[in-house]
Write an enzyme that holds these catalytic residues in place. Structure first.
Site, PDB file in Angstrom:
ATOM      1  CG  PHE A 155       0.262   9.300   5.393  1.00  0.00           C
ATOM      2  CD1 PHE A 155      -0.730   9.724   4.535  1.00  0.00           C
ATOM      3  CD2 PHE A 155       0.081   8.102   6.068  1.00  0.00           C
ATOM      4  CE1 PHE A 155      -1.875   8.965   4.342  1.00  0.00           C
ATOM      5  CE2 PHE A 155      -1.062   7.335   5.876  1.00  0.00           C
ATOM      6  CZ  PHE A 155      -2.045   7.768   5.013  1.00  0.00           C
ATOM      7  CG  ASP A 156       2.775   4.049   6.247  1.00  0.00           C
ATOM      8  OD1 ASP A 156       1.933   3.329   6.807  1.00  0.00           O
ATOM      9  OD2 ASP A 156       3.964   3.717   6.107  1.00  0.00           O
ATOM     10  CB  ILE A 167      -8.322   3.079   9.869  1.00  0.00           C
ATOM     11  CG1 ILE A 167      -7.599   2.822   8.548  1.00  0.00           C
ATOM     12  CG2 ILE A 167      -7.428   3.818  10.846  1.00  0.00           C
ATOM     13  CD1 ILE A 167      -7.098   4.086   7.868  1.00  0.00           C
ATOM     14  CG  PHE A 173      -4.616   4.012   2.246  1.00  0.00           C
ATOM     15  CD1 PHE A 173      -5.561   4.606   3.072  1.00  0.00           C
ATOM     16  CD2 PHE A 173      -3.347   3.783   2.758  1.00  0.00           C
ATOM     17  CE1 PHE A 173      -5.235   4.964   4.369  1.00  0.00           C
ATOM     18  CE2 PHE A 173      -3.028   4.140   4.054  1.00  0.00           C
ATOM     19  CZ  PHE A 173      -3.973   4.739   4.863  1.00  0.00           C
ATOM     20  CE1 TYR A 233      -4.468   6.296  10.646  1.00  0.00           C
ATOM     21  CE2 TYR A 233      -4.926   5.732  12.925  1.00  0.00           C
ATOM     22  CZ  TYR A 233      -4.369   5.414  11.710  1.00  0.00           C
ATOM     23  OH  TYR A 233      -3.705   4.232  11.555  1.00  0.00           O
ATOM     24  CE1 TYR A 262       1.048  -0.700   4.384  1.00  0.00           C
ATOM     25  CE2 TYR A 262       0.761   1.676   4.224  1.00  0.00           C
ATOM     26  CZ  TYR A 262       1.260   0.568   4.889  1.00  0.00           C
ATOM     27  OH  TYR A 262       1.972   0.741   6.041  1.00  0.00           O
TER      28      TYR A 262
END
Lengths: 591, 221
Positions: free
Chosen positions: B142-143, B169, B213, B195, B132
């Site tokens: 961010f990730d 999540i 994502f 979040y 992902y």
């Protein structure tokens, strides 16, 4: 003299065929060699060692000189130093790695407590050199070396303030830096091997994992790892922590699988003890702290896990940390709990979580900190985290939690605090649109009965239970004022008769009894002052109090009077609120 | 066994203002069974009962008592009221996987970038593995768990977890259940299912952030 003795031995050994030395030869060589060094003859010894003719002897026996050589190197005896260093270096080159390893580790183990740092710093590089010579069979030796060095480093005091870390008086930070340099080539080796598709269960990788886990426990758990952005200090232990996490990443230990390990695993690792060594809870607790509180390593932690799940996993570590007594553990536990809770919305934790053991043992531990910890700021923090955790539970969970706390607590202050929370929840529920079956409906009355009671009836110690009793009275008064009789939303008015019987009457009775008792005591103290004075001269009082080995001075009659009077004042205070309540419930003329 | 008490008051007397509620209550409390009193909310301190009970109700109760003849001594006295029996908060509720209440439309959208096999869909509790990349609305990544080179990707492992169990999540849990093996999808998740108000500051996710994502469902176990 001793030099010639050594030379004799050497000469004799030169004649031995095929290095077939006898044990006595080794011993004699060692003893003679040591004496030579101790007597300052290291220059000559160097010659002997370097002599071509003695090559085989040195190769076989040289390692036995390590002890005396290291001693000189540590103590830095100026005269012998360069020679000993040369001998040392030579021996490292020519002797068998296995024997050198044993010899070097012996030196580490035998290090004097005052020279641990010097010994470690001196010997880590030679150890590394020797280990690298062992080739593919090095894993268990690397493990052994790391274990030996770490157990010595663990004896060094851990600096707690930034100033102490900078000063590094005992050398812990220097040792940590040296350790990082030491493991570097092994980490590289594992990383390359994994890169080529090597086995994840490689022995060397396991040894490095164990090393990281050990470091997380000692010294990192003990250390104060908080960052001060305004300070210009370097925080060597924080850096050490980051490097350890980088090593874990290099050896492909994913942080989530480490942290969630205990929660997620279904079967035990082969070998029960192996479990504790690979995934020791205390080390993982430190890891959780580093990640979630200090944000070290958080770049490599996936940002997809739900905050509730993260809390659930962390509870285990929080429980462990809060069940300890050391400030370093308690502070980390409180921080971890707070940080995990703060990410949640208020009223979001479902009651099902209370079925997990940790969700009840953590509050119990918090209560212990709140009531028993000698460090004041930890007590205060524990209380604020306690309230924070209550805020995050949903209504049903709050209800169940309050019931549980009231039933299991033996501390009036905690009970009082919980009862105050109950009052706040009822107040919330009474506001339009907030009604819920837990703090307003059928479930409220059983909770009220629990909150509005005197645990030991009229014999309850009113002074000790003051905090609880006052909160109960405040709650009752609040209900009677807030909830109109005609509406009776909370059911308090129809319940009142029971509360009168189980709470107000026994309280009234207890007050009267206590007051009478204390008043009598007061009178007796006043009257017998003269008697006491005579008693003191005669043979001393009947009982004495000793705290910490020191006998406390006896209470003077004045002090006794003060205490008794203050008790009576407390009863007055309780009486006032009780009277107010009785006023409210008094019969008004019939409508 | 108490003899049946006599009816002291007539209908008129009962309804008259001269007869205080207290007296009727006292009579009832003296003569009726506990259960009768409980049913009619007549238990407890007379003063208090008098405050909440209406005259009419008391007259009704009085008459009913004589009709049903539930006088003291005719029934075994029971302590427990229904209330107490109902609320057994000590008993542990079973781990009921309560179905979420219908809250409205899903707070995420999914668009398929590469189709999966359309046959193998994960069920709740299955372990799924994914590659992902997560970005914010402004494009900031961010990730991600996808390494920079293809060679490294061969050596890395995708993220594995049990889907549909609240470990990730909500947007992820819900979206992955609709994906089939091999599928790559773009999933846009509203903050409520990501979040929320708090965000995840240490991971560069601000409060109330919508997350995007790109997810590839590699395997299902």
């Amino acid at each position: 003299m001793t030099l010639s003795h050594l030379k004799d031995i050497v000469r004799r050994c030169q004649a031995v065929q095929d290095d077939n030395f006898k044990p006595e030869d080794y011993e004699l060589f060692q003893i003679a060699g040591r004496e030579v060094v101790e007597q300052g003859g290291s220059a000559q010894l160097l010659e002997v060692i370097k002599d071509e003719k003695n090559k085989n002897i040195v190769r076989a026996m040289g390692w036995s000189l390590l002890g005396p050589l290291v001693k000189v190197l540590i103590e830095k005896e100026e005269e012998s130093l360069p020679h000993c260093l040369a001998i040392f270096t030579h021996i490292l080159e020519v002797c068998s790695p296995k024997e050198l390893l044993v010899g070097l580790l012996e030196q580490v183990e035998d290090a004097h407590p005052d020279s641990i740092t010097d010994t470690v710093i001196l010997l880590l590089q030679p150890l590394q050199k020797v280990l690298l010579k062992l080739g593919s069979k090095k894993a268990s030796s690397v493990g052994m070396a790391l274990a030996t060095v770490l157990s010595q480093v663990a004896r060094l005091p851990v600096p707690y303030t930034a100033a102490q870390e900078d000063e590094d008086a005992f050398g812990l930070c220097r040792c940590c830096a040296a350790l990082l340099a030491f493991v570097e080539p092994f980490v590289q080796e594992v990383r390359l091997s994994l890169g080529k598709g090597g086995l994840q269960d490689d022995e060397l990788r396991t040894e490095l994992l164990k090393f990281c886990m050990k470091c997380l426990k000692e010294p990192l758990m003990e250390a104060n790892l908080k960052e001060d952005p305004d300070s210009s200090q370097k925080f060597p232990l924080r850096r050490f922590a980051s490097e350890i996490l980088l090593i874990l990443s290099s050896i492909r230990e994913a942080l989530p699988s480490l942290l969630f390990h205990h929660l997620l695993k279904r079967k035990e690792e082969p070998g029960f003890l192996e479990e504790d060594v690979r995934y020791p809870r205390e080390s993982l607790a430190c890891l959780a702290y580093l990640l979630f509180v200090e944000h070290i390593g958080s770049e490599s932690f996936p940002a997809v896990f739900s905050p509730v799940f993260v809390l659930q996993c962390n509870m285990e570590y929080i429980d462990l940390l809060l069940s300890r007594k050391e400030e370093s553990r308690l502070q980390k536990g409180l921080d971890l709990y707070e940080k995990s809770l703060v990410r949640l919305e208020d009223n979001s934790l479902p009651v099902m979580l209370l079925e997990l053991k940790t969700f009840l043992s953590v509050p119990q531990n918090l209560v212990n900190v709140m009531t028993l910890c000698p460090i004041q700021n930890l007590r205060t923090r524990a209380l604020s985290v306690f309230q924070l955790s209550i805020d995050k539970f949903d209504m049903e969970a709050k209800y169940k939690f309050f019931r549980c706390m009231l039933k299991t607590s033996s501390h009036a202050g905690v009970e009082g605090y919980v009862i105050k929370n109950i009052r706040n929840q009822i107040d919330f529920a009474l506001k339009p649109g907030n009604g819920n079956p837990w703090f307003l409906g059928i479930h409220l009355l059983p909770l009220l009965r629990l909150a509005l009671s005197l645990p030991q009836g009229p014999e309850t110690d009113l002074l000790q239970g003051l905090d609880r009793i006052m909160e109960s009275l405040n709650l009752l008064r609040y209900l009677l004022l807030r909830d109109k009789e005609s509406e009776n939303e909370t059911g308090i008015w129809t319940e009142l008769y029971r509360i009168e019987d189980s709470f107000m009457k026994p309280l009234r009775l207890g007050l009267n009894m206590s007051r009478a008792h204390y008043e009598a005591e007061l009178k007796s103290v006043r009257e017998s002052r003269k008697l006491r004075a005579r008693e003191a001269k005669a043979g001393g009082p009947v009982c004495t109090v000793t705290v910490g080995g020191e006998k406390l001075p006896n209470m003077t009659p004045e002090m006794q009077l003060q205490v008794l009077q203050s008790a009576l004042n407390t009863f007055d205070m309780i009486e006032i609120v009780l009277a107010r309540i009785e006023e409210i419930t008094e019969v008004k003329p019939n409508v | 066994m108490a003899a049946e008490p006599s009816r002291e008051w007539s209908e008129e007397q009962l309804r008259s203002d001269d007869l205080p509620k207290k007296d009727i209550i006292r009579f009832l409390q003296d003569n009726a069974t506990q259960s009768f009193l409980a049913e009619h909310k007549l238990m407890g301190n007379i003063k208090n009962v008098a405050k909440t009970a209406k005259k009419e109700g008391l007259v009704l109760a009085y008459n009913q008592l004589f009709e049903s003849k539930r006088f003291k001594g005719t029934e075994p006295e029971k302590e427990a009221t229904d209330e107490v029996k109902e609320v057994k908060s000590d008993s542990k509720p079973k781990e009921s996987k309560a179905e979420p209440v219908d809250e409205g439309p899903p707070k995420y959208t999914k668009s398929v970038l590469k189709k999966g096999d359309k046959v193998n869909f994960p069920k709740k509790g299955d372990t799924v593995s994914c590659w992902y990349t997560g970005t914010l609305e402004d494009g900031t990544v961010f990730d991600t768990n996808i390494p920079s080179t293809a060679r490294k990707k061969k050596q890395s492992k995708p993220l594995s977890f049990k889907v549909g169990t609240g470990r990730v999540i909500r947007g992820w849990d819900e979206a992955l259940l609709t994906m089939s093996k091999g599928e790559t999808a773009k999933v846009e998740i509203e903050p409520e299912w990501a979040y929320g108000k708090k965000g995840l500051p240490e991971s560069k996710i601000p409060p109330n952030a919508k997350l995007i994502f790109e997810v590839e469902l590699v395997s299902i176990d």
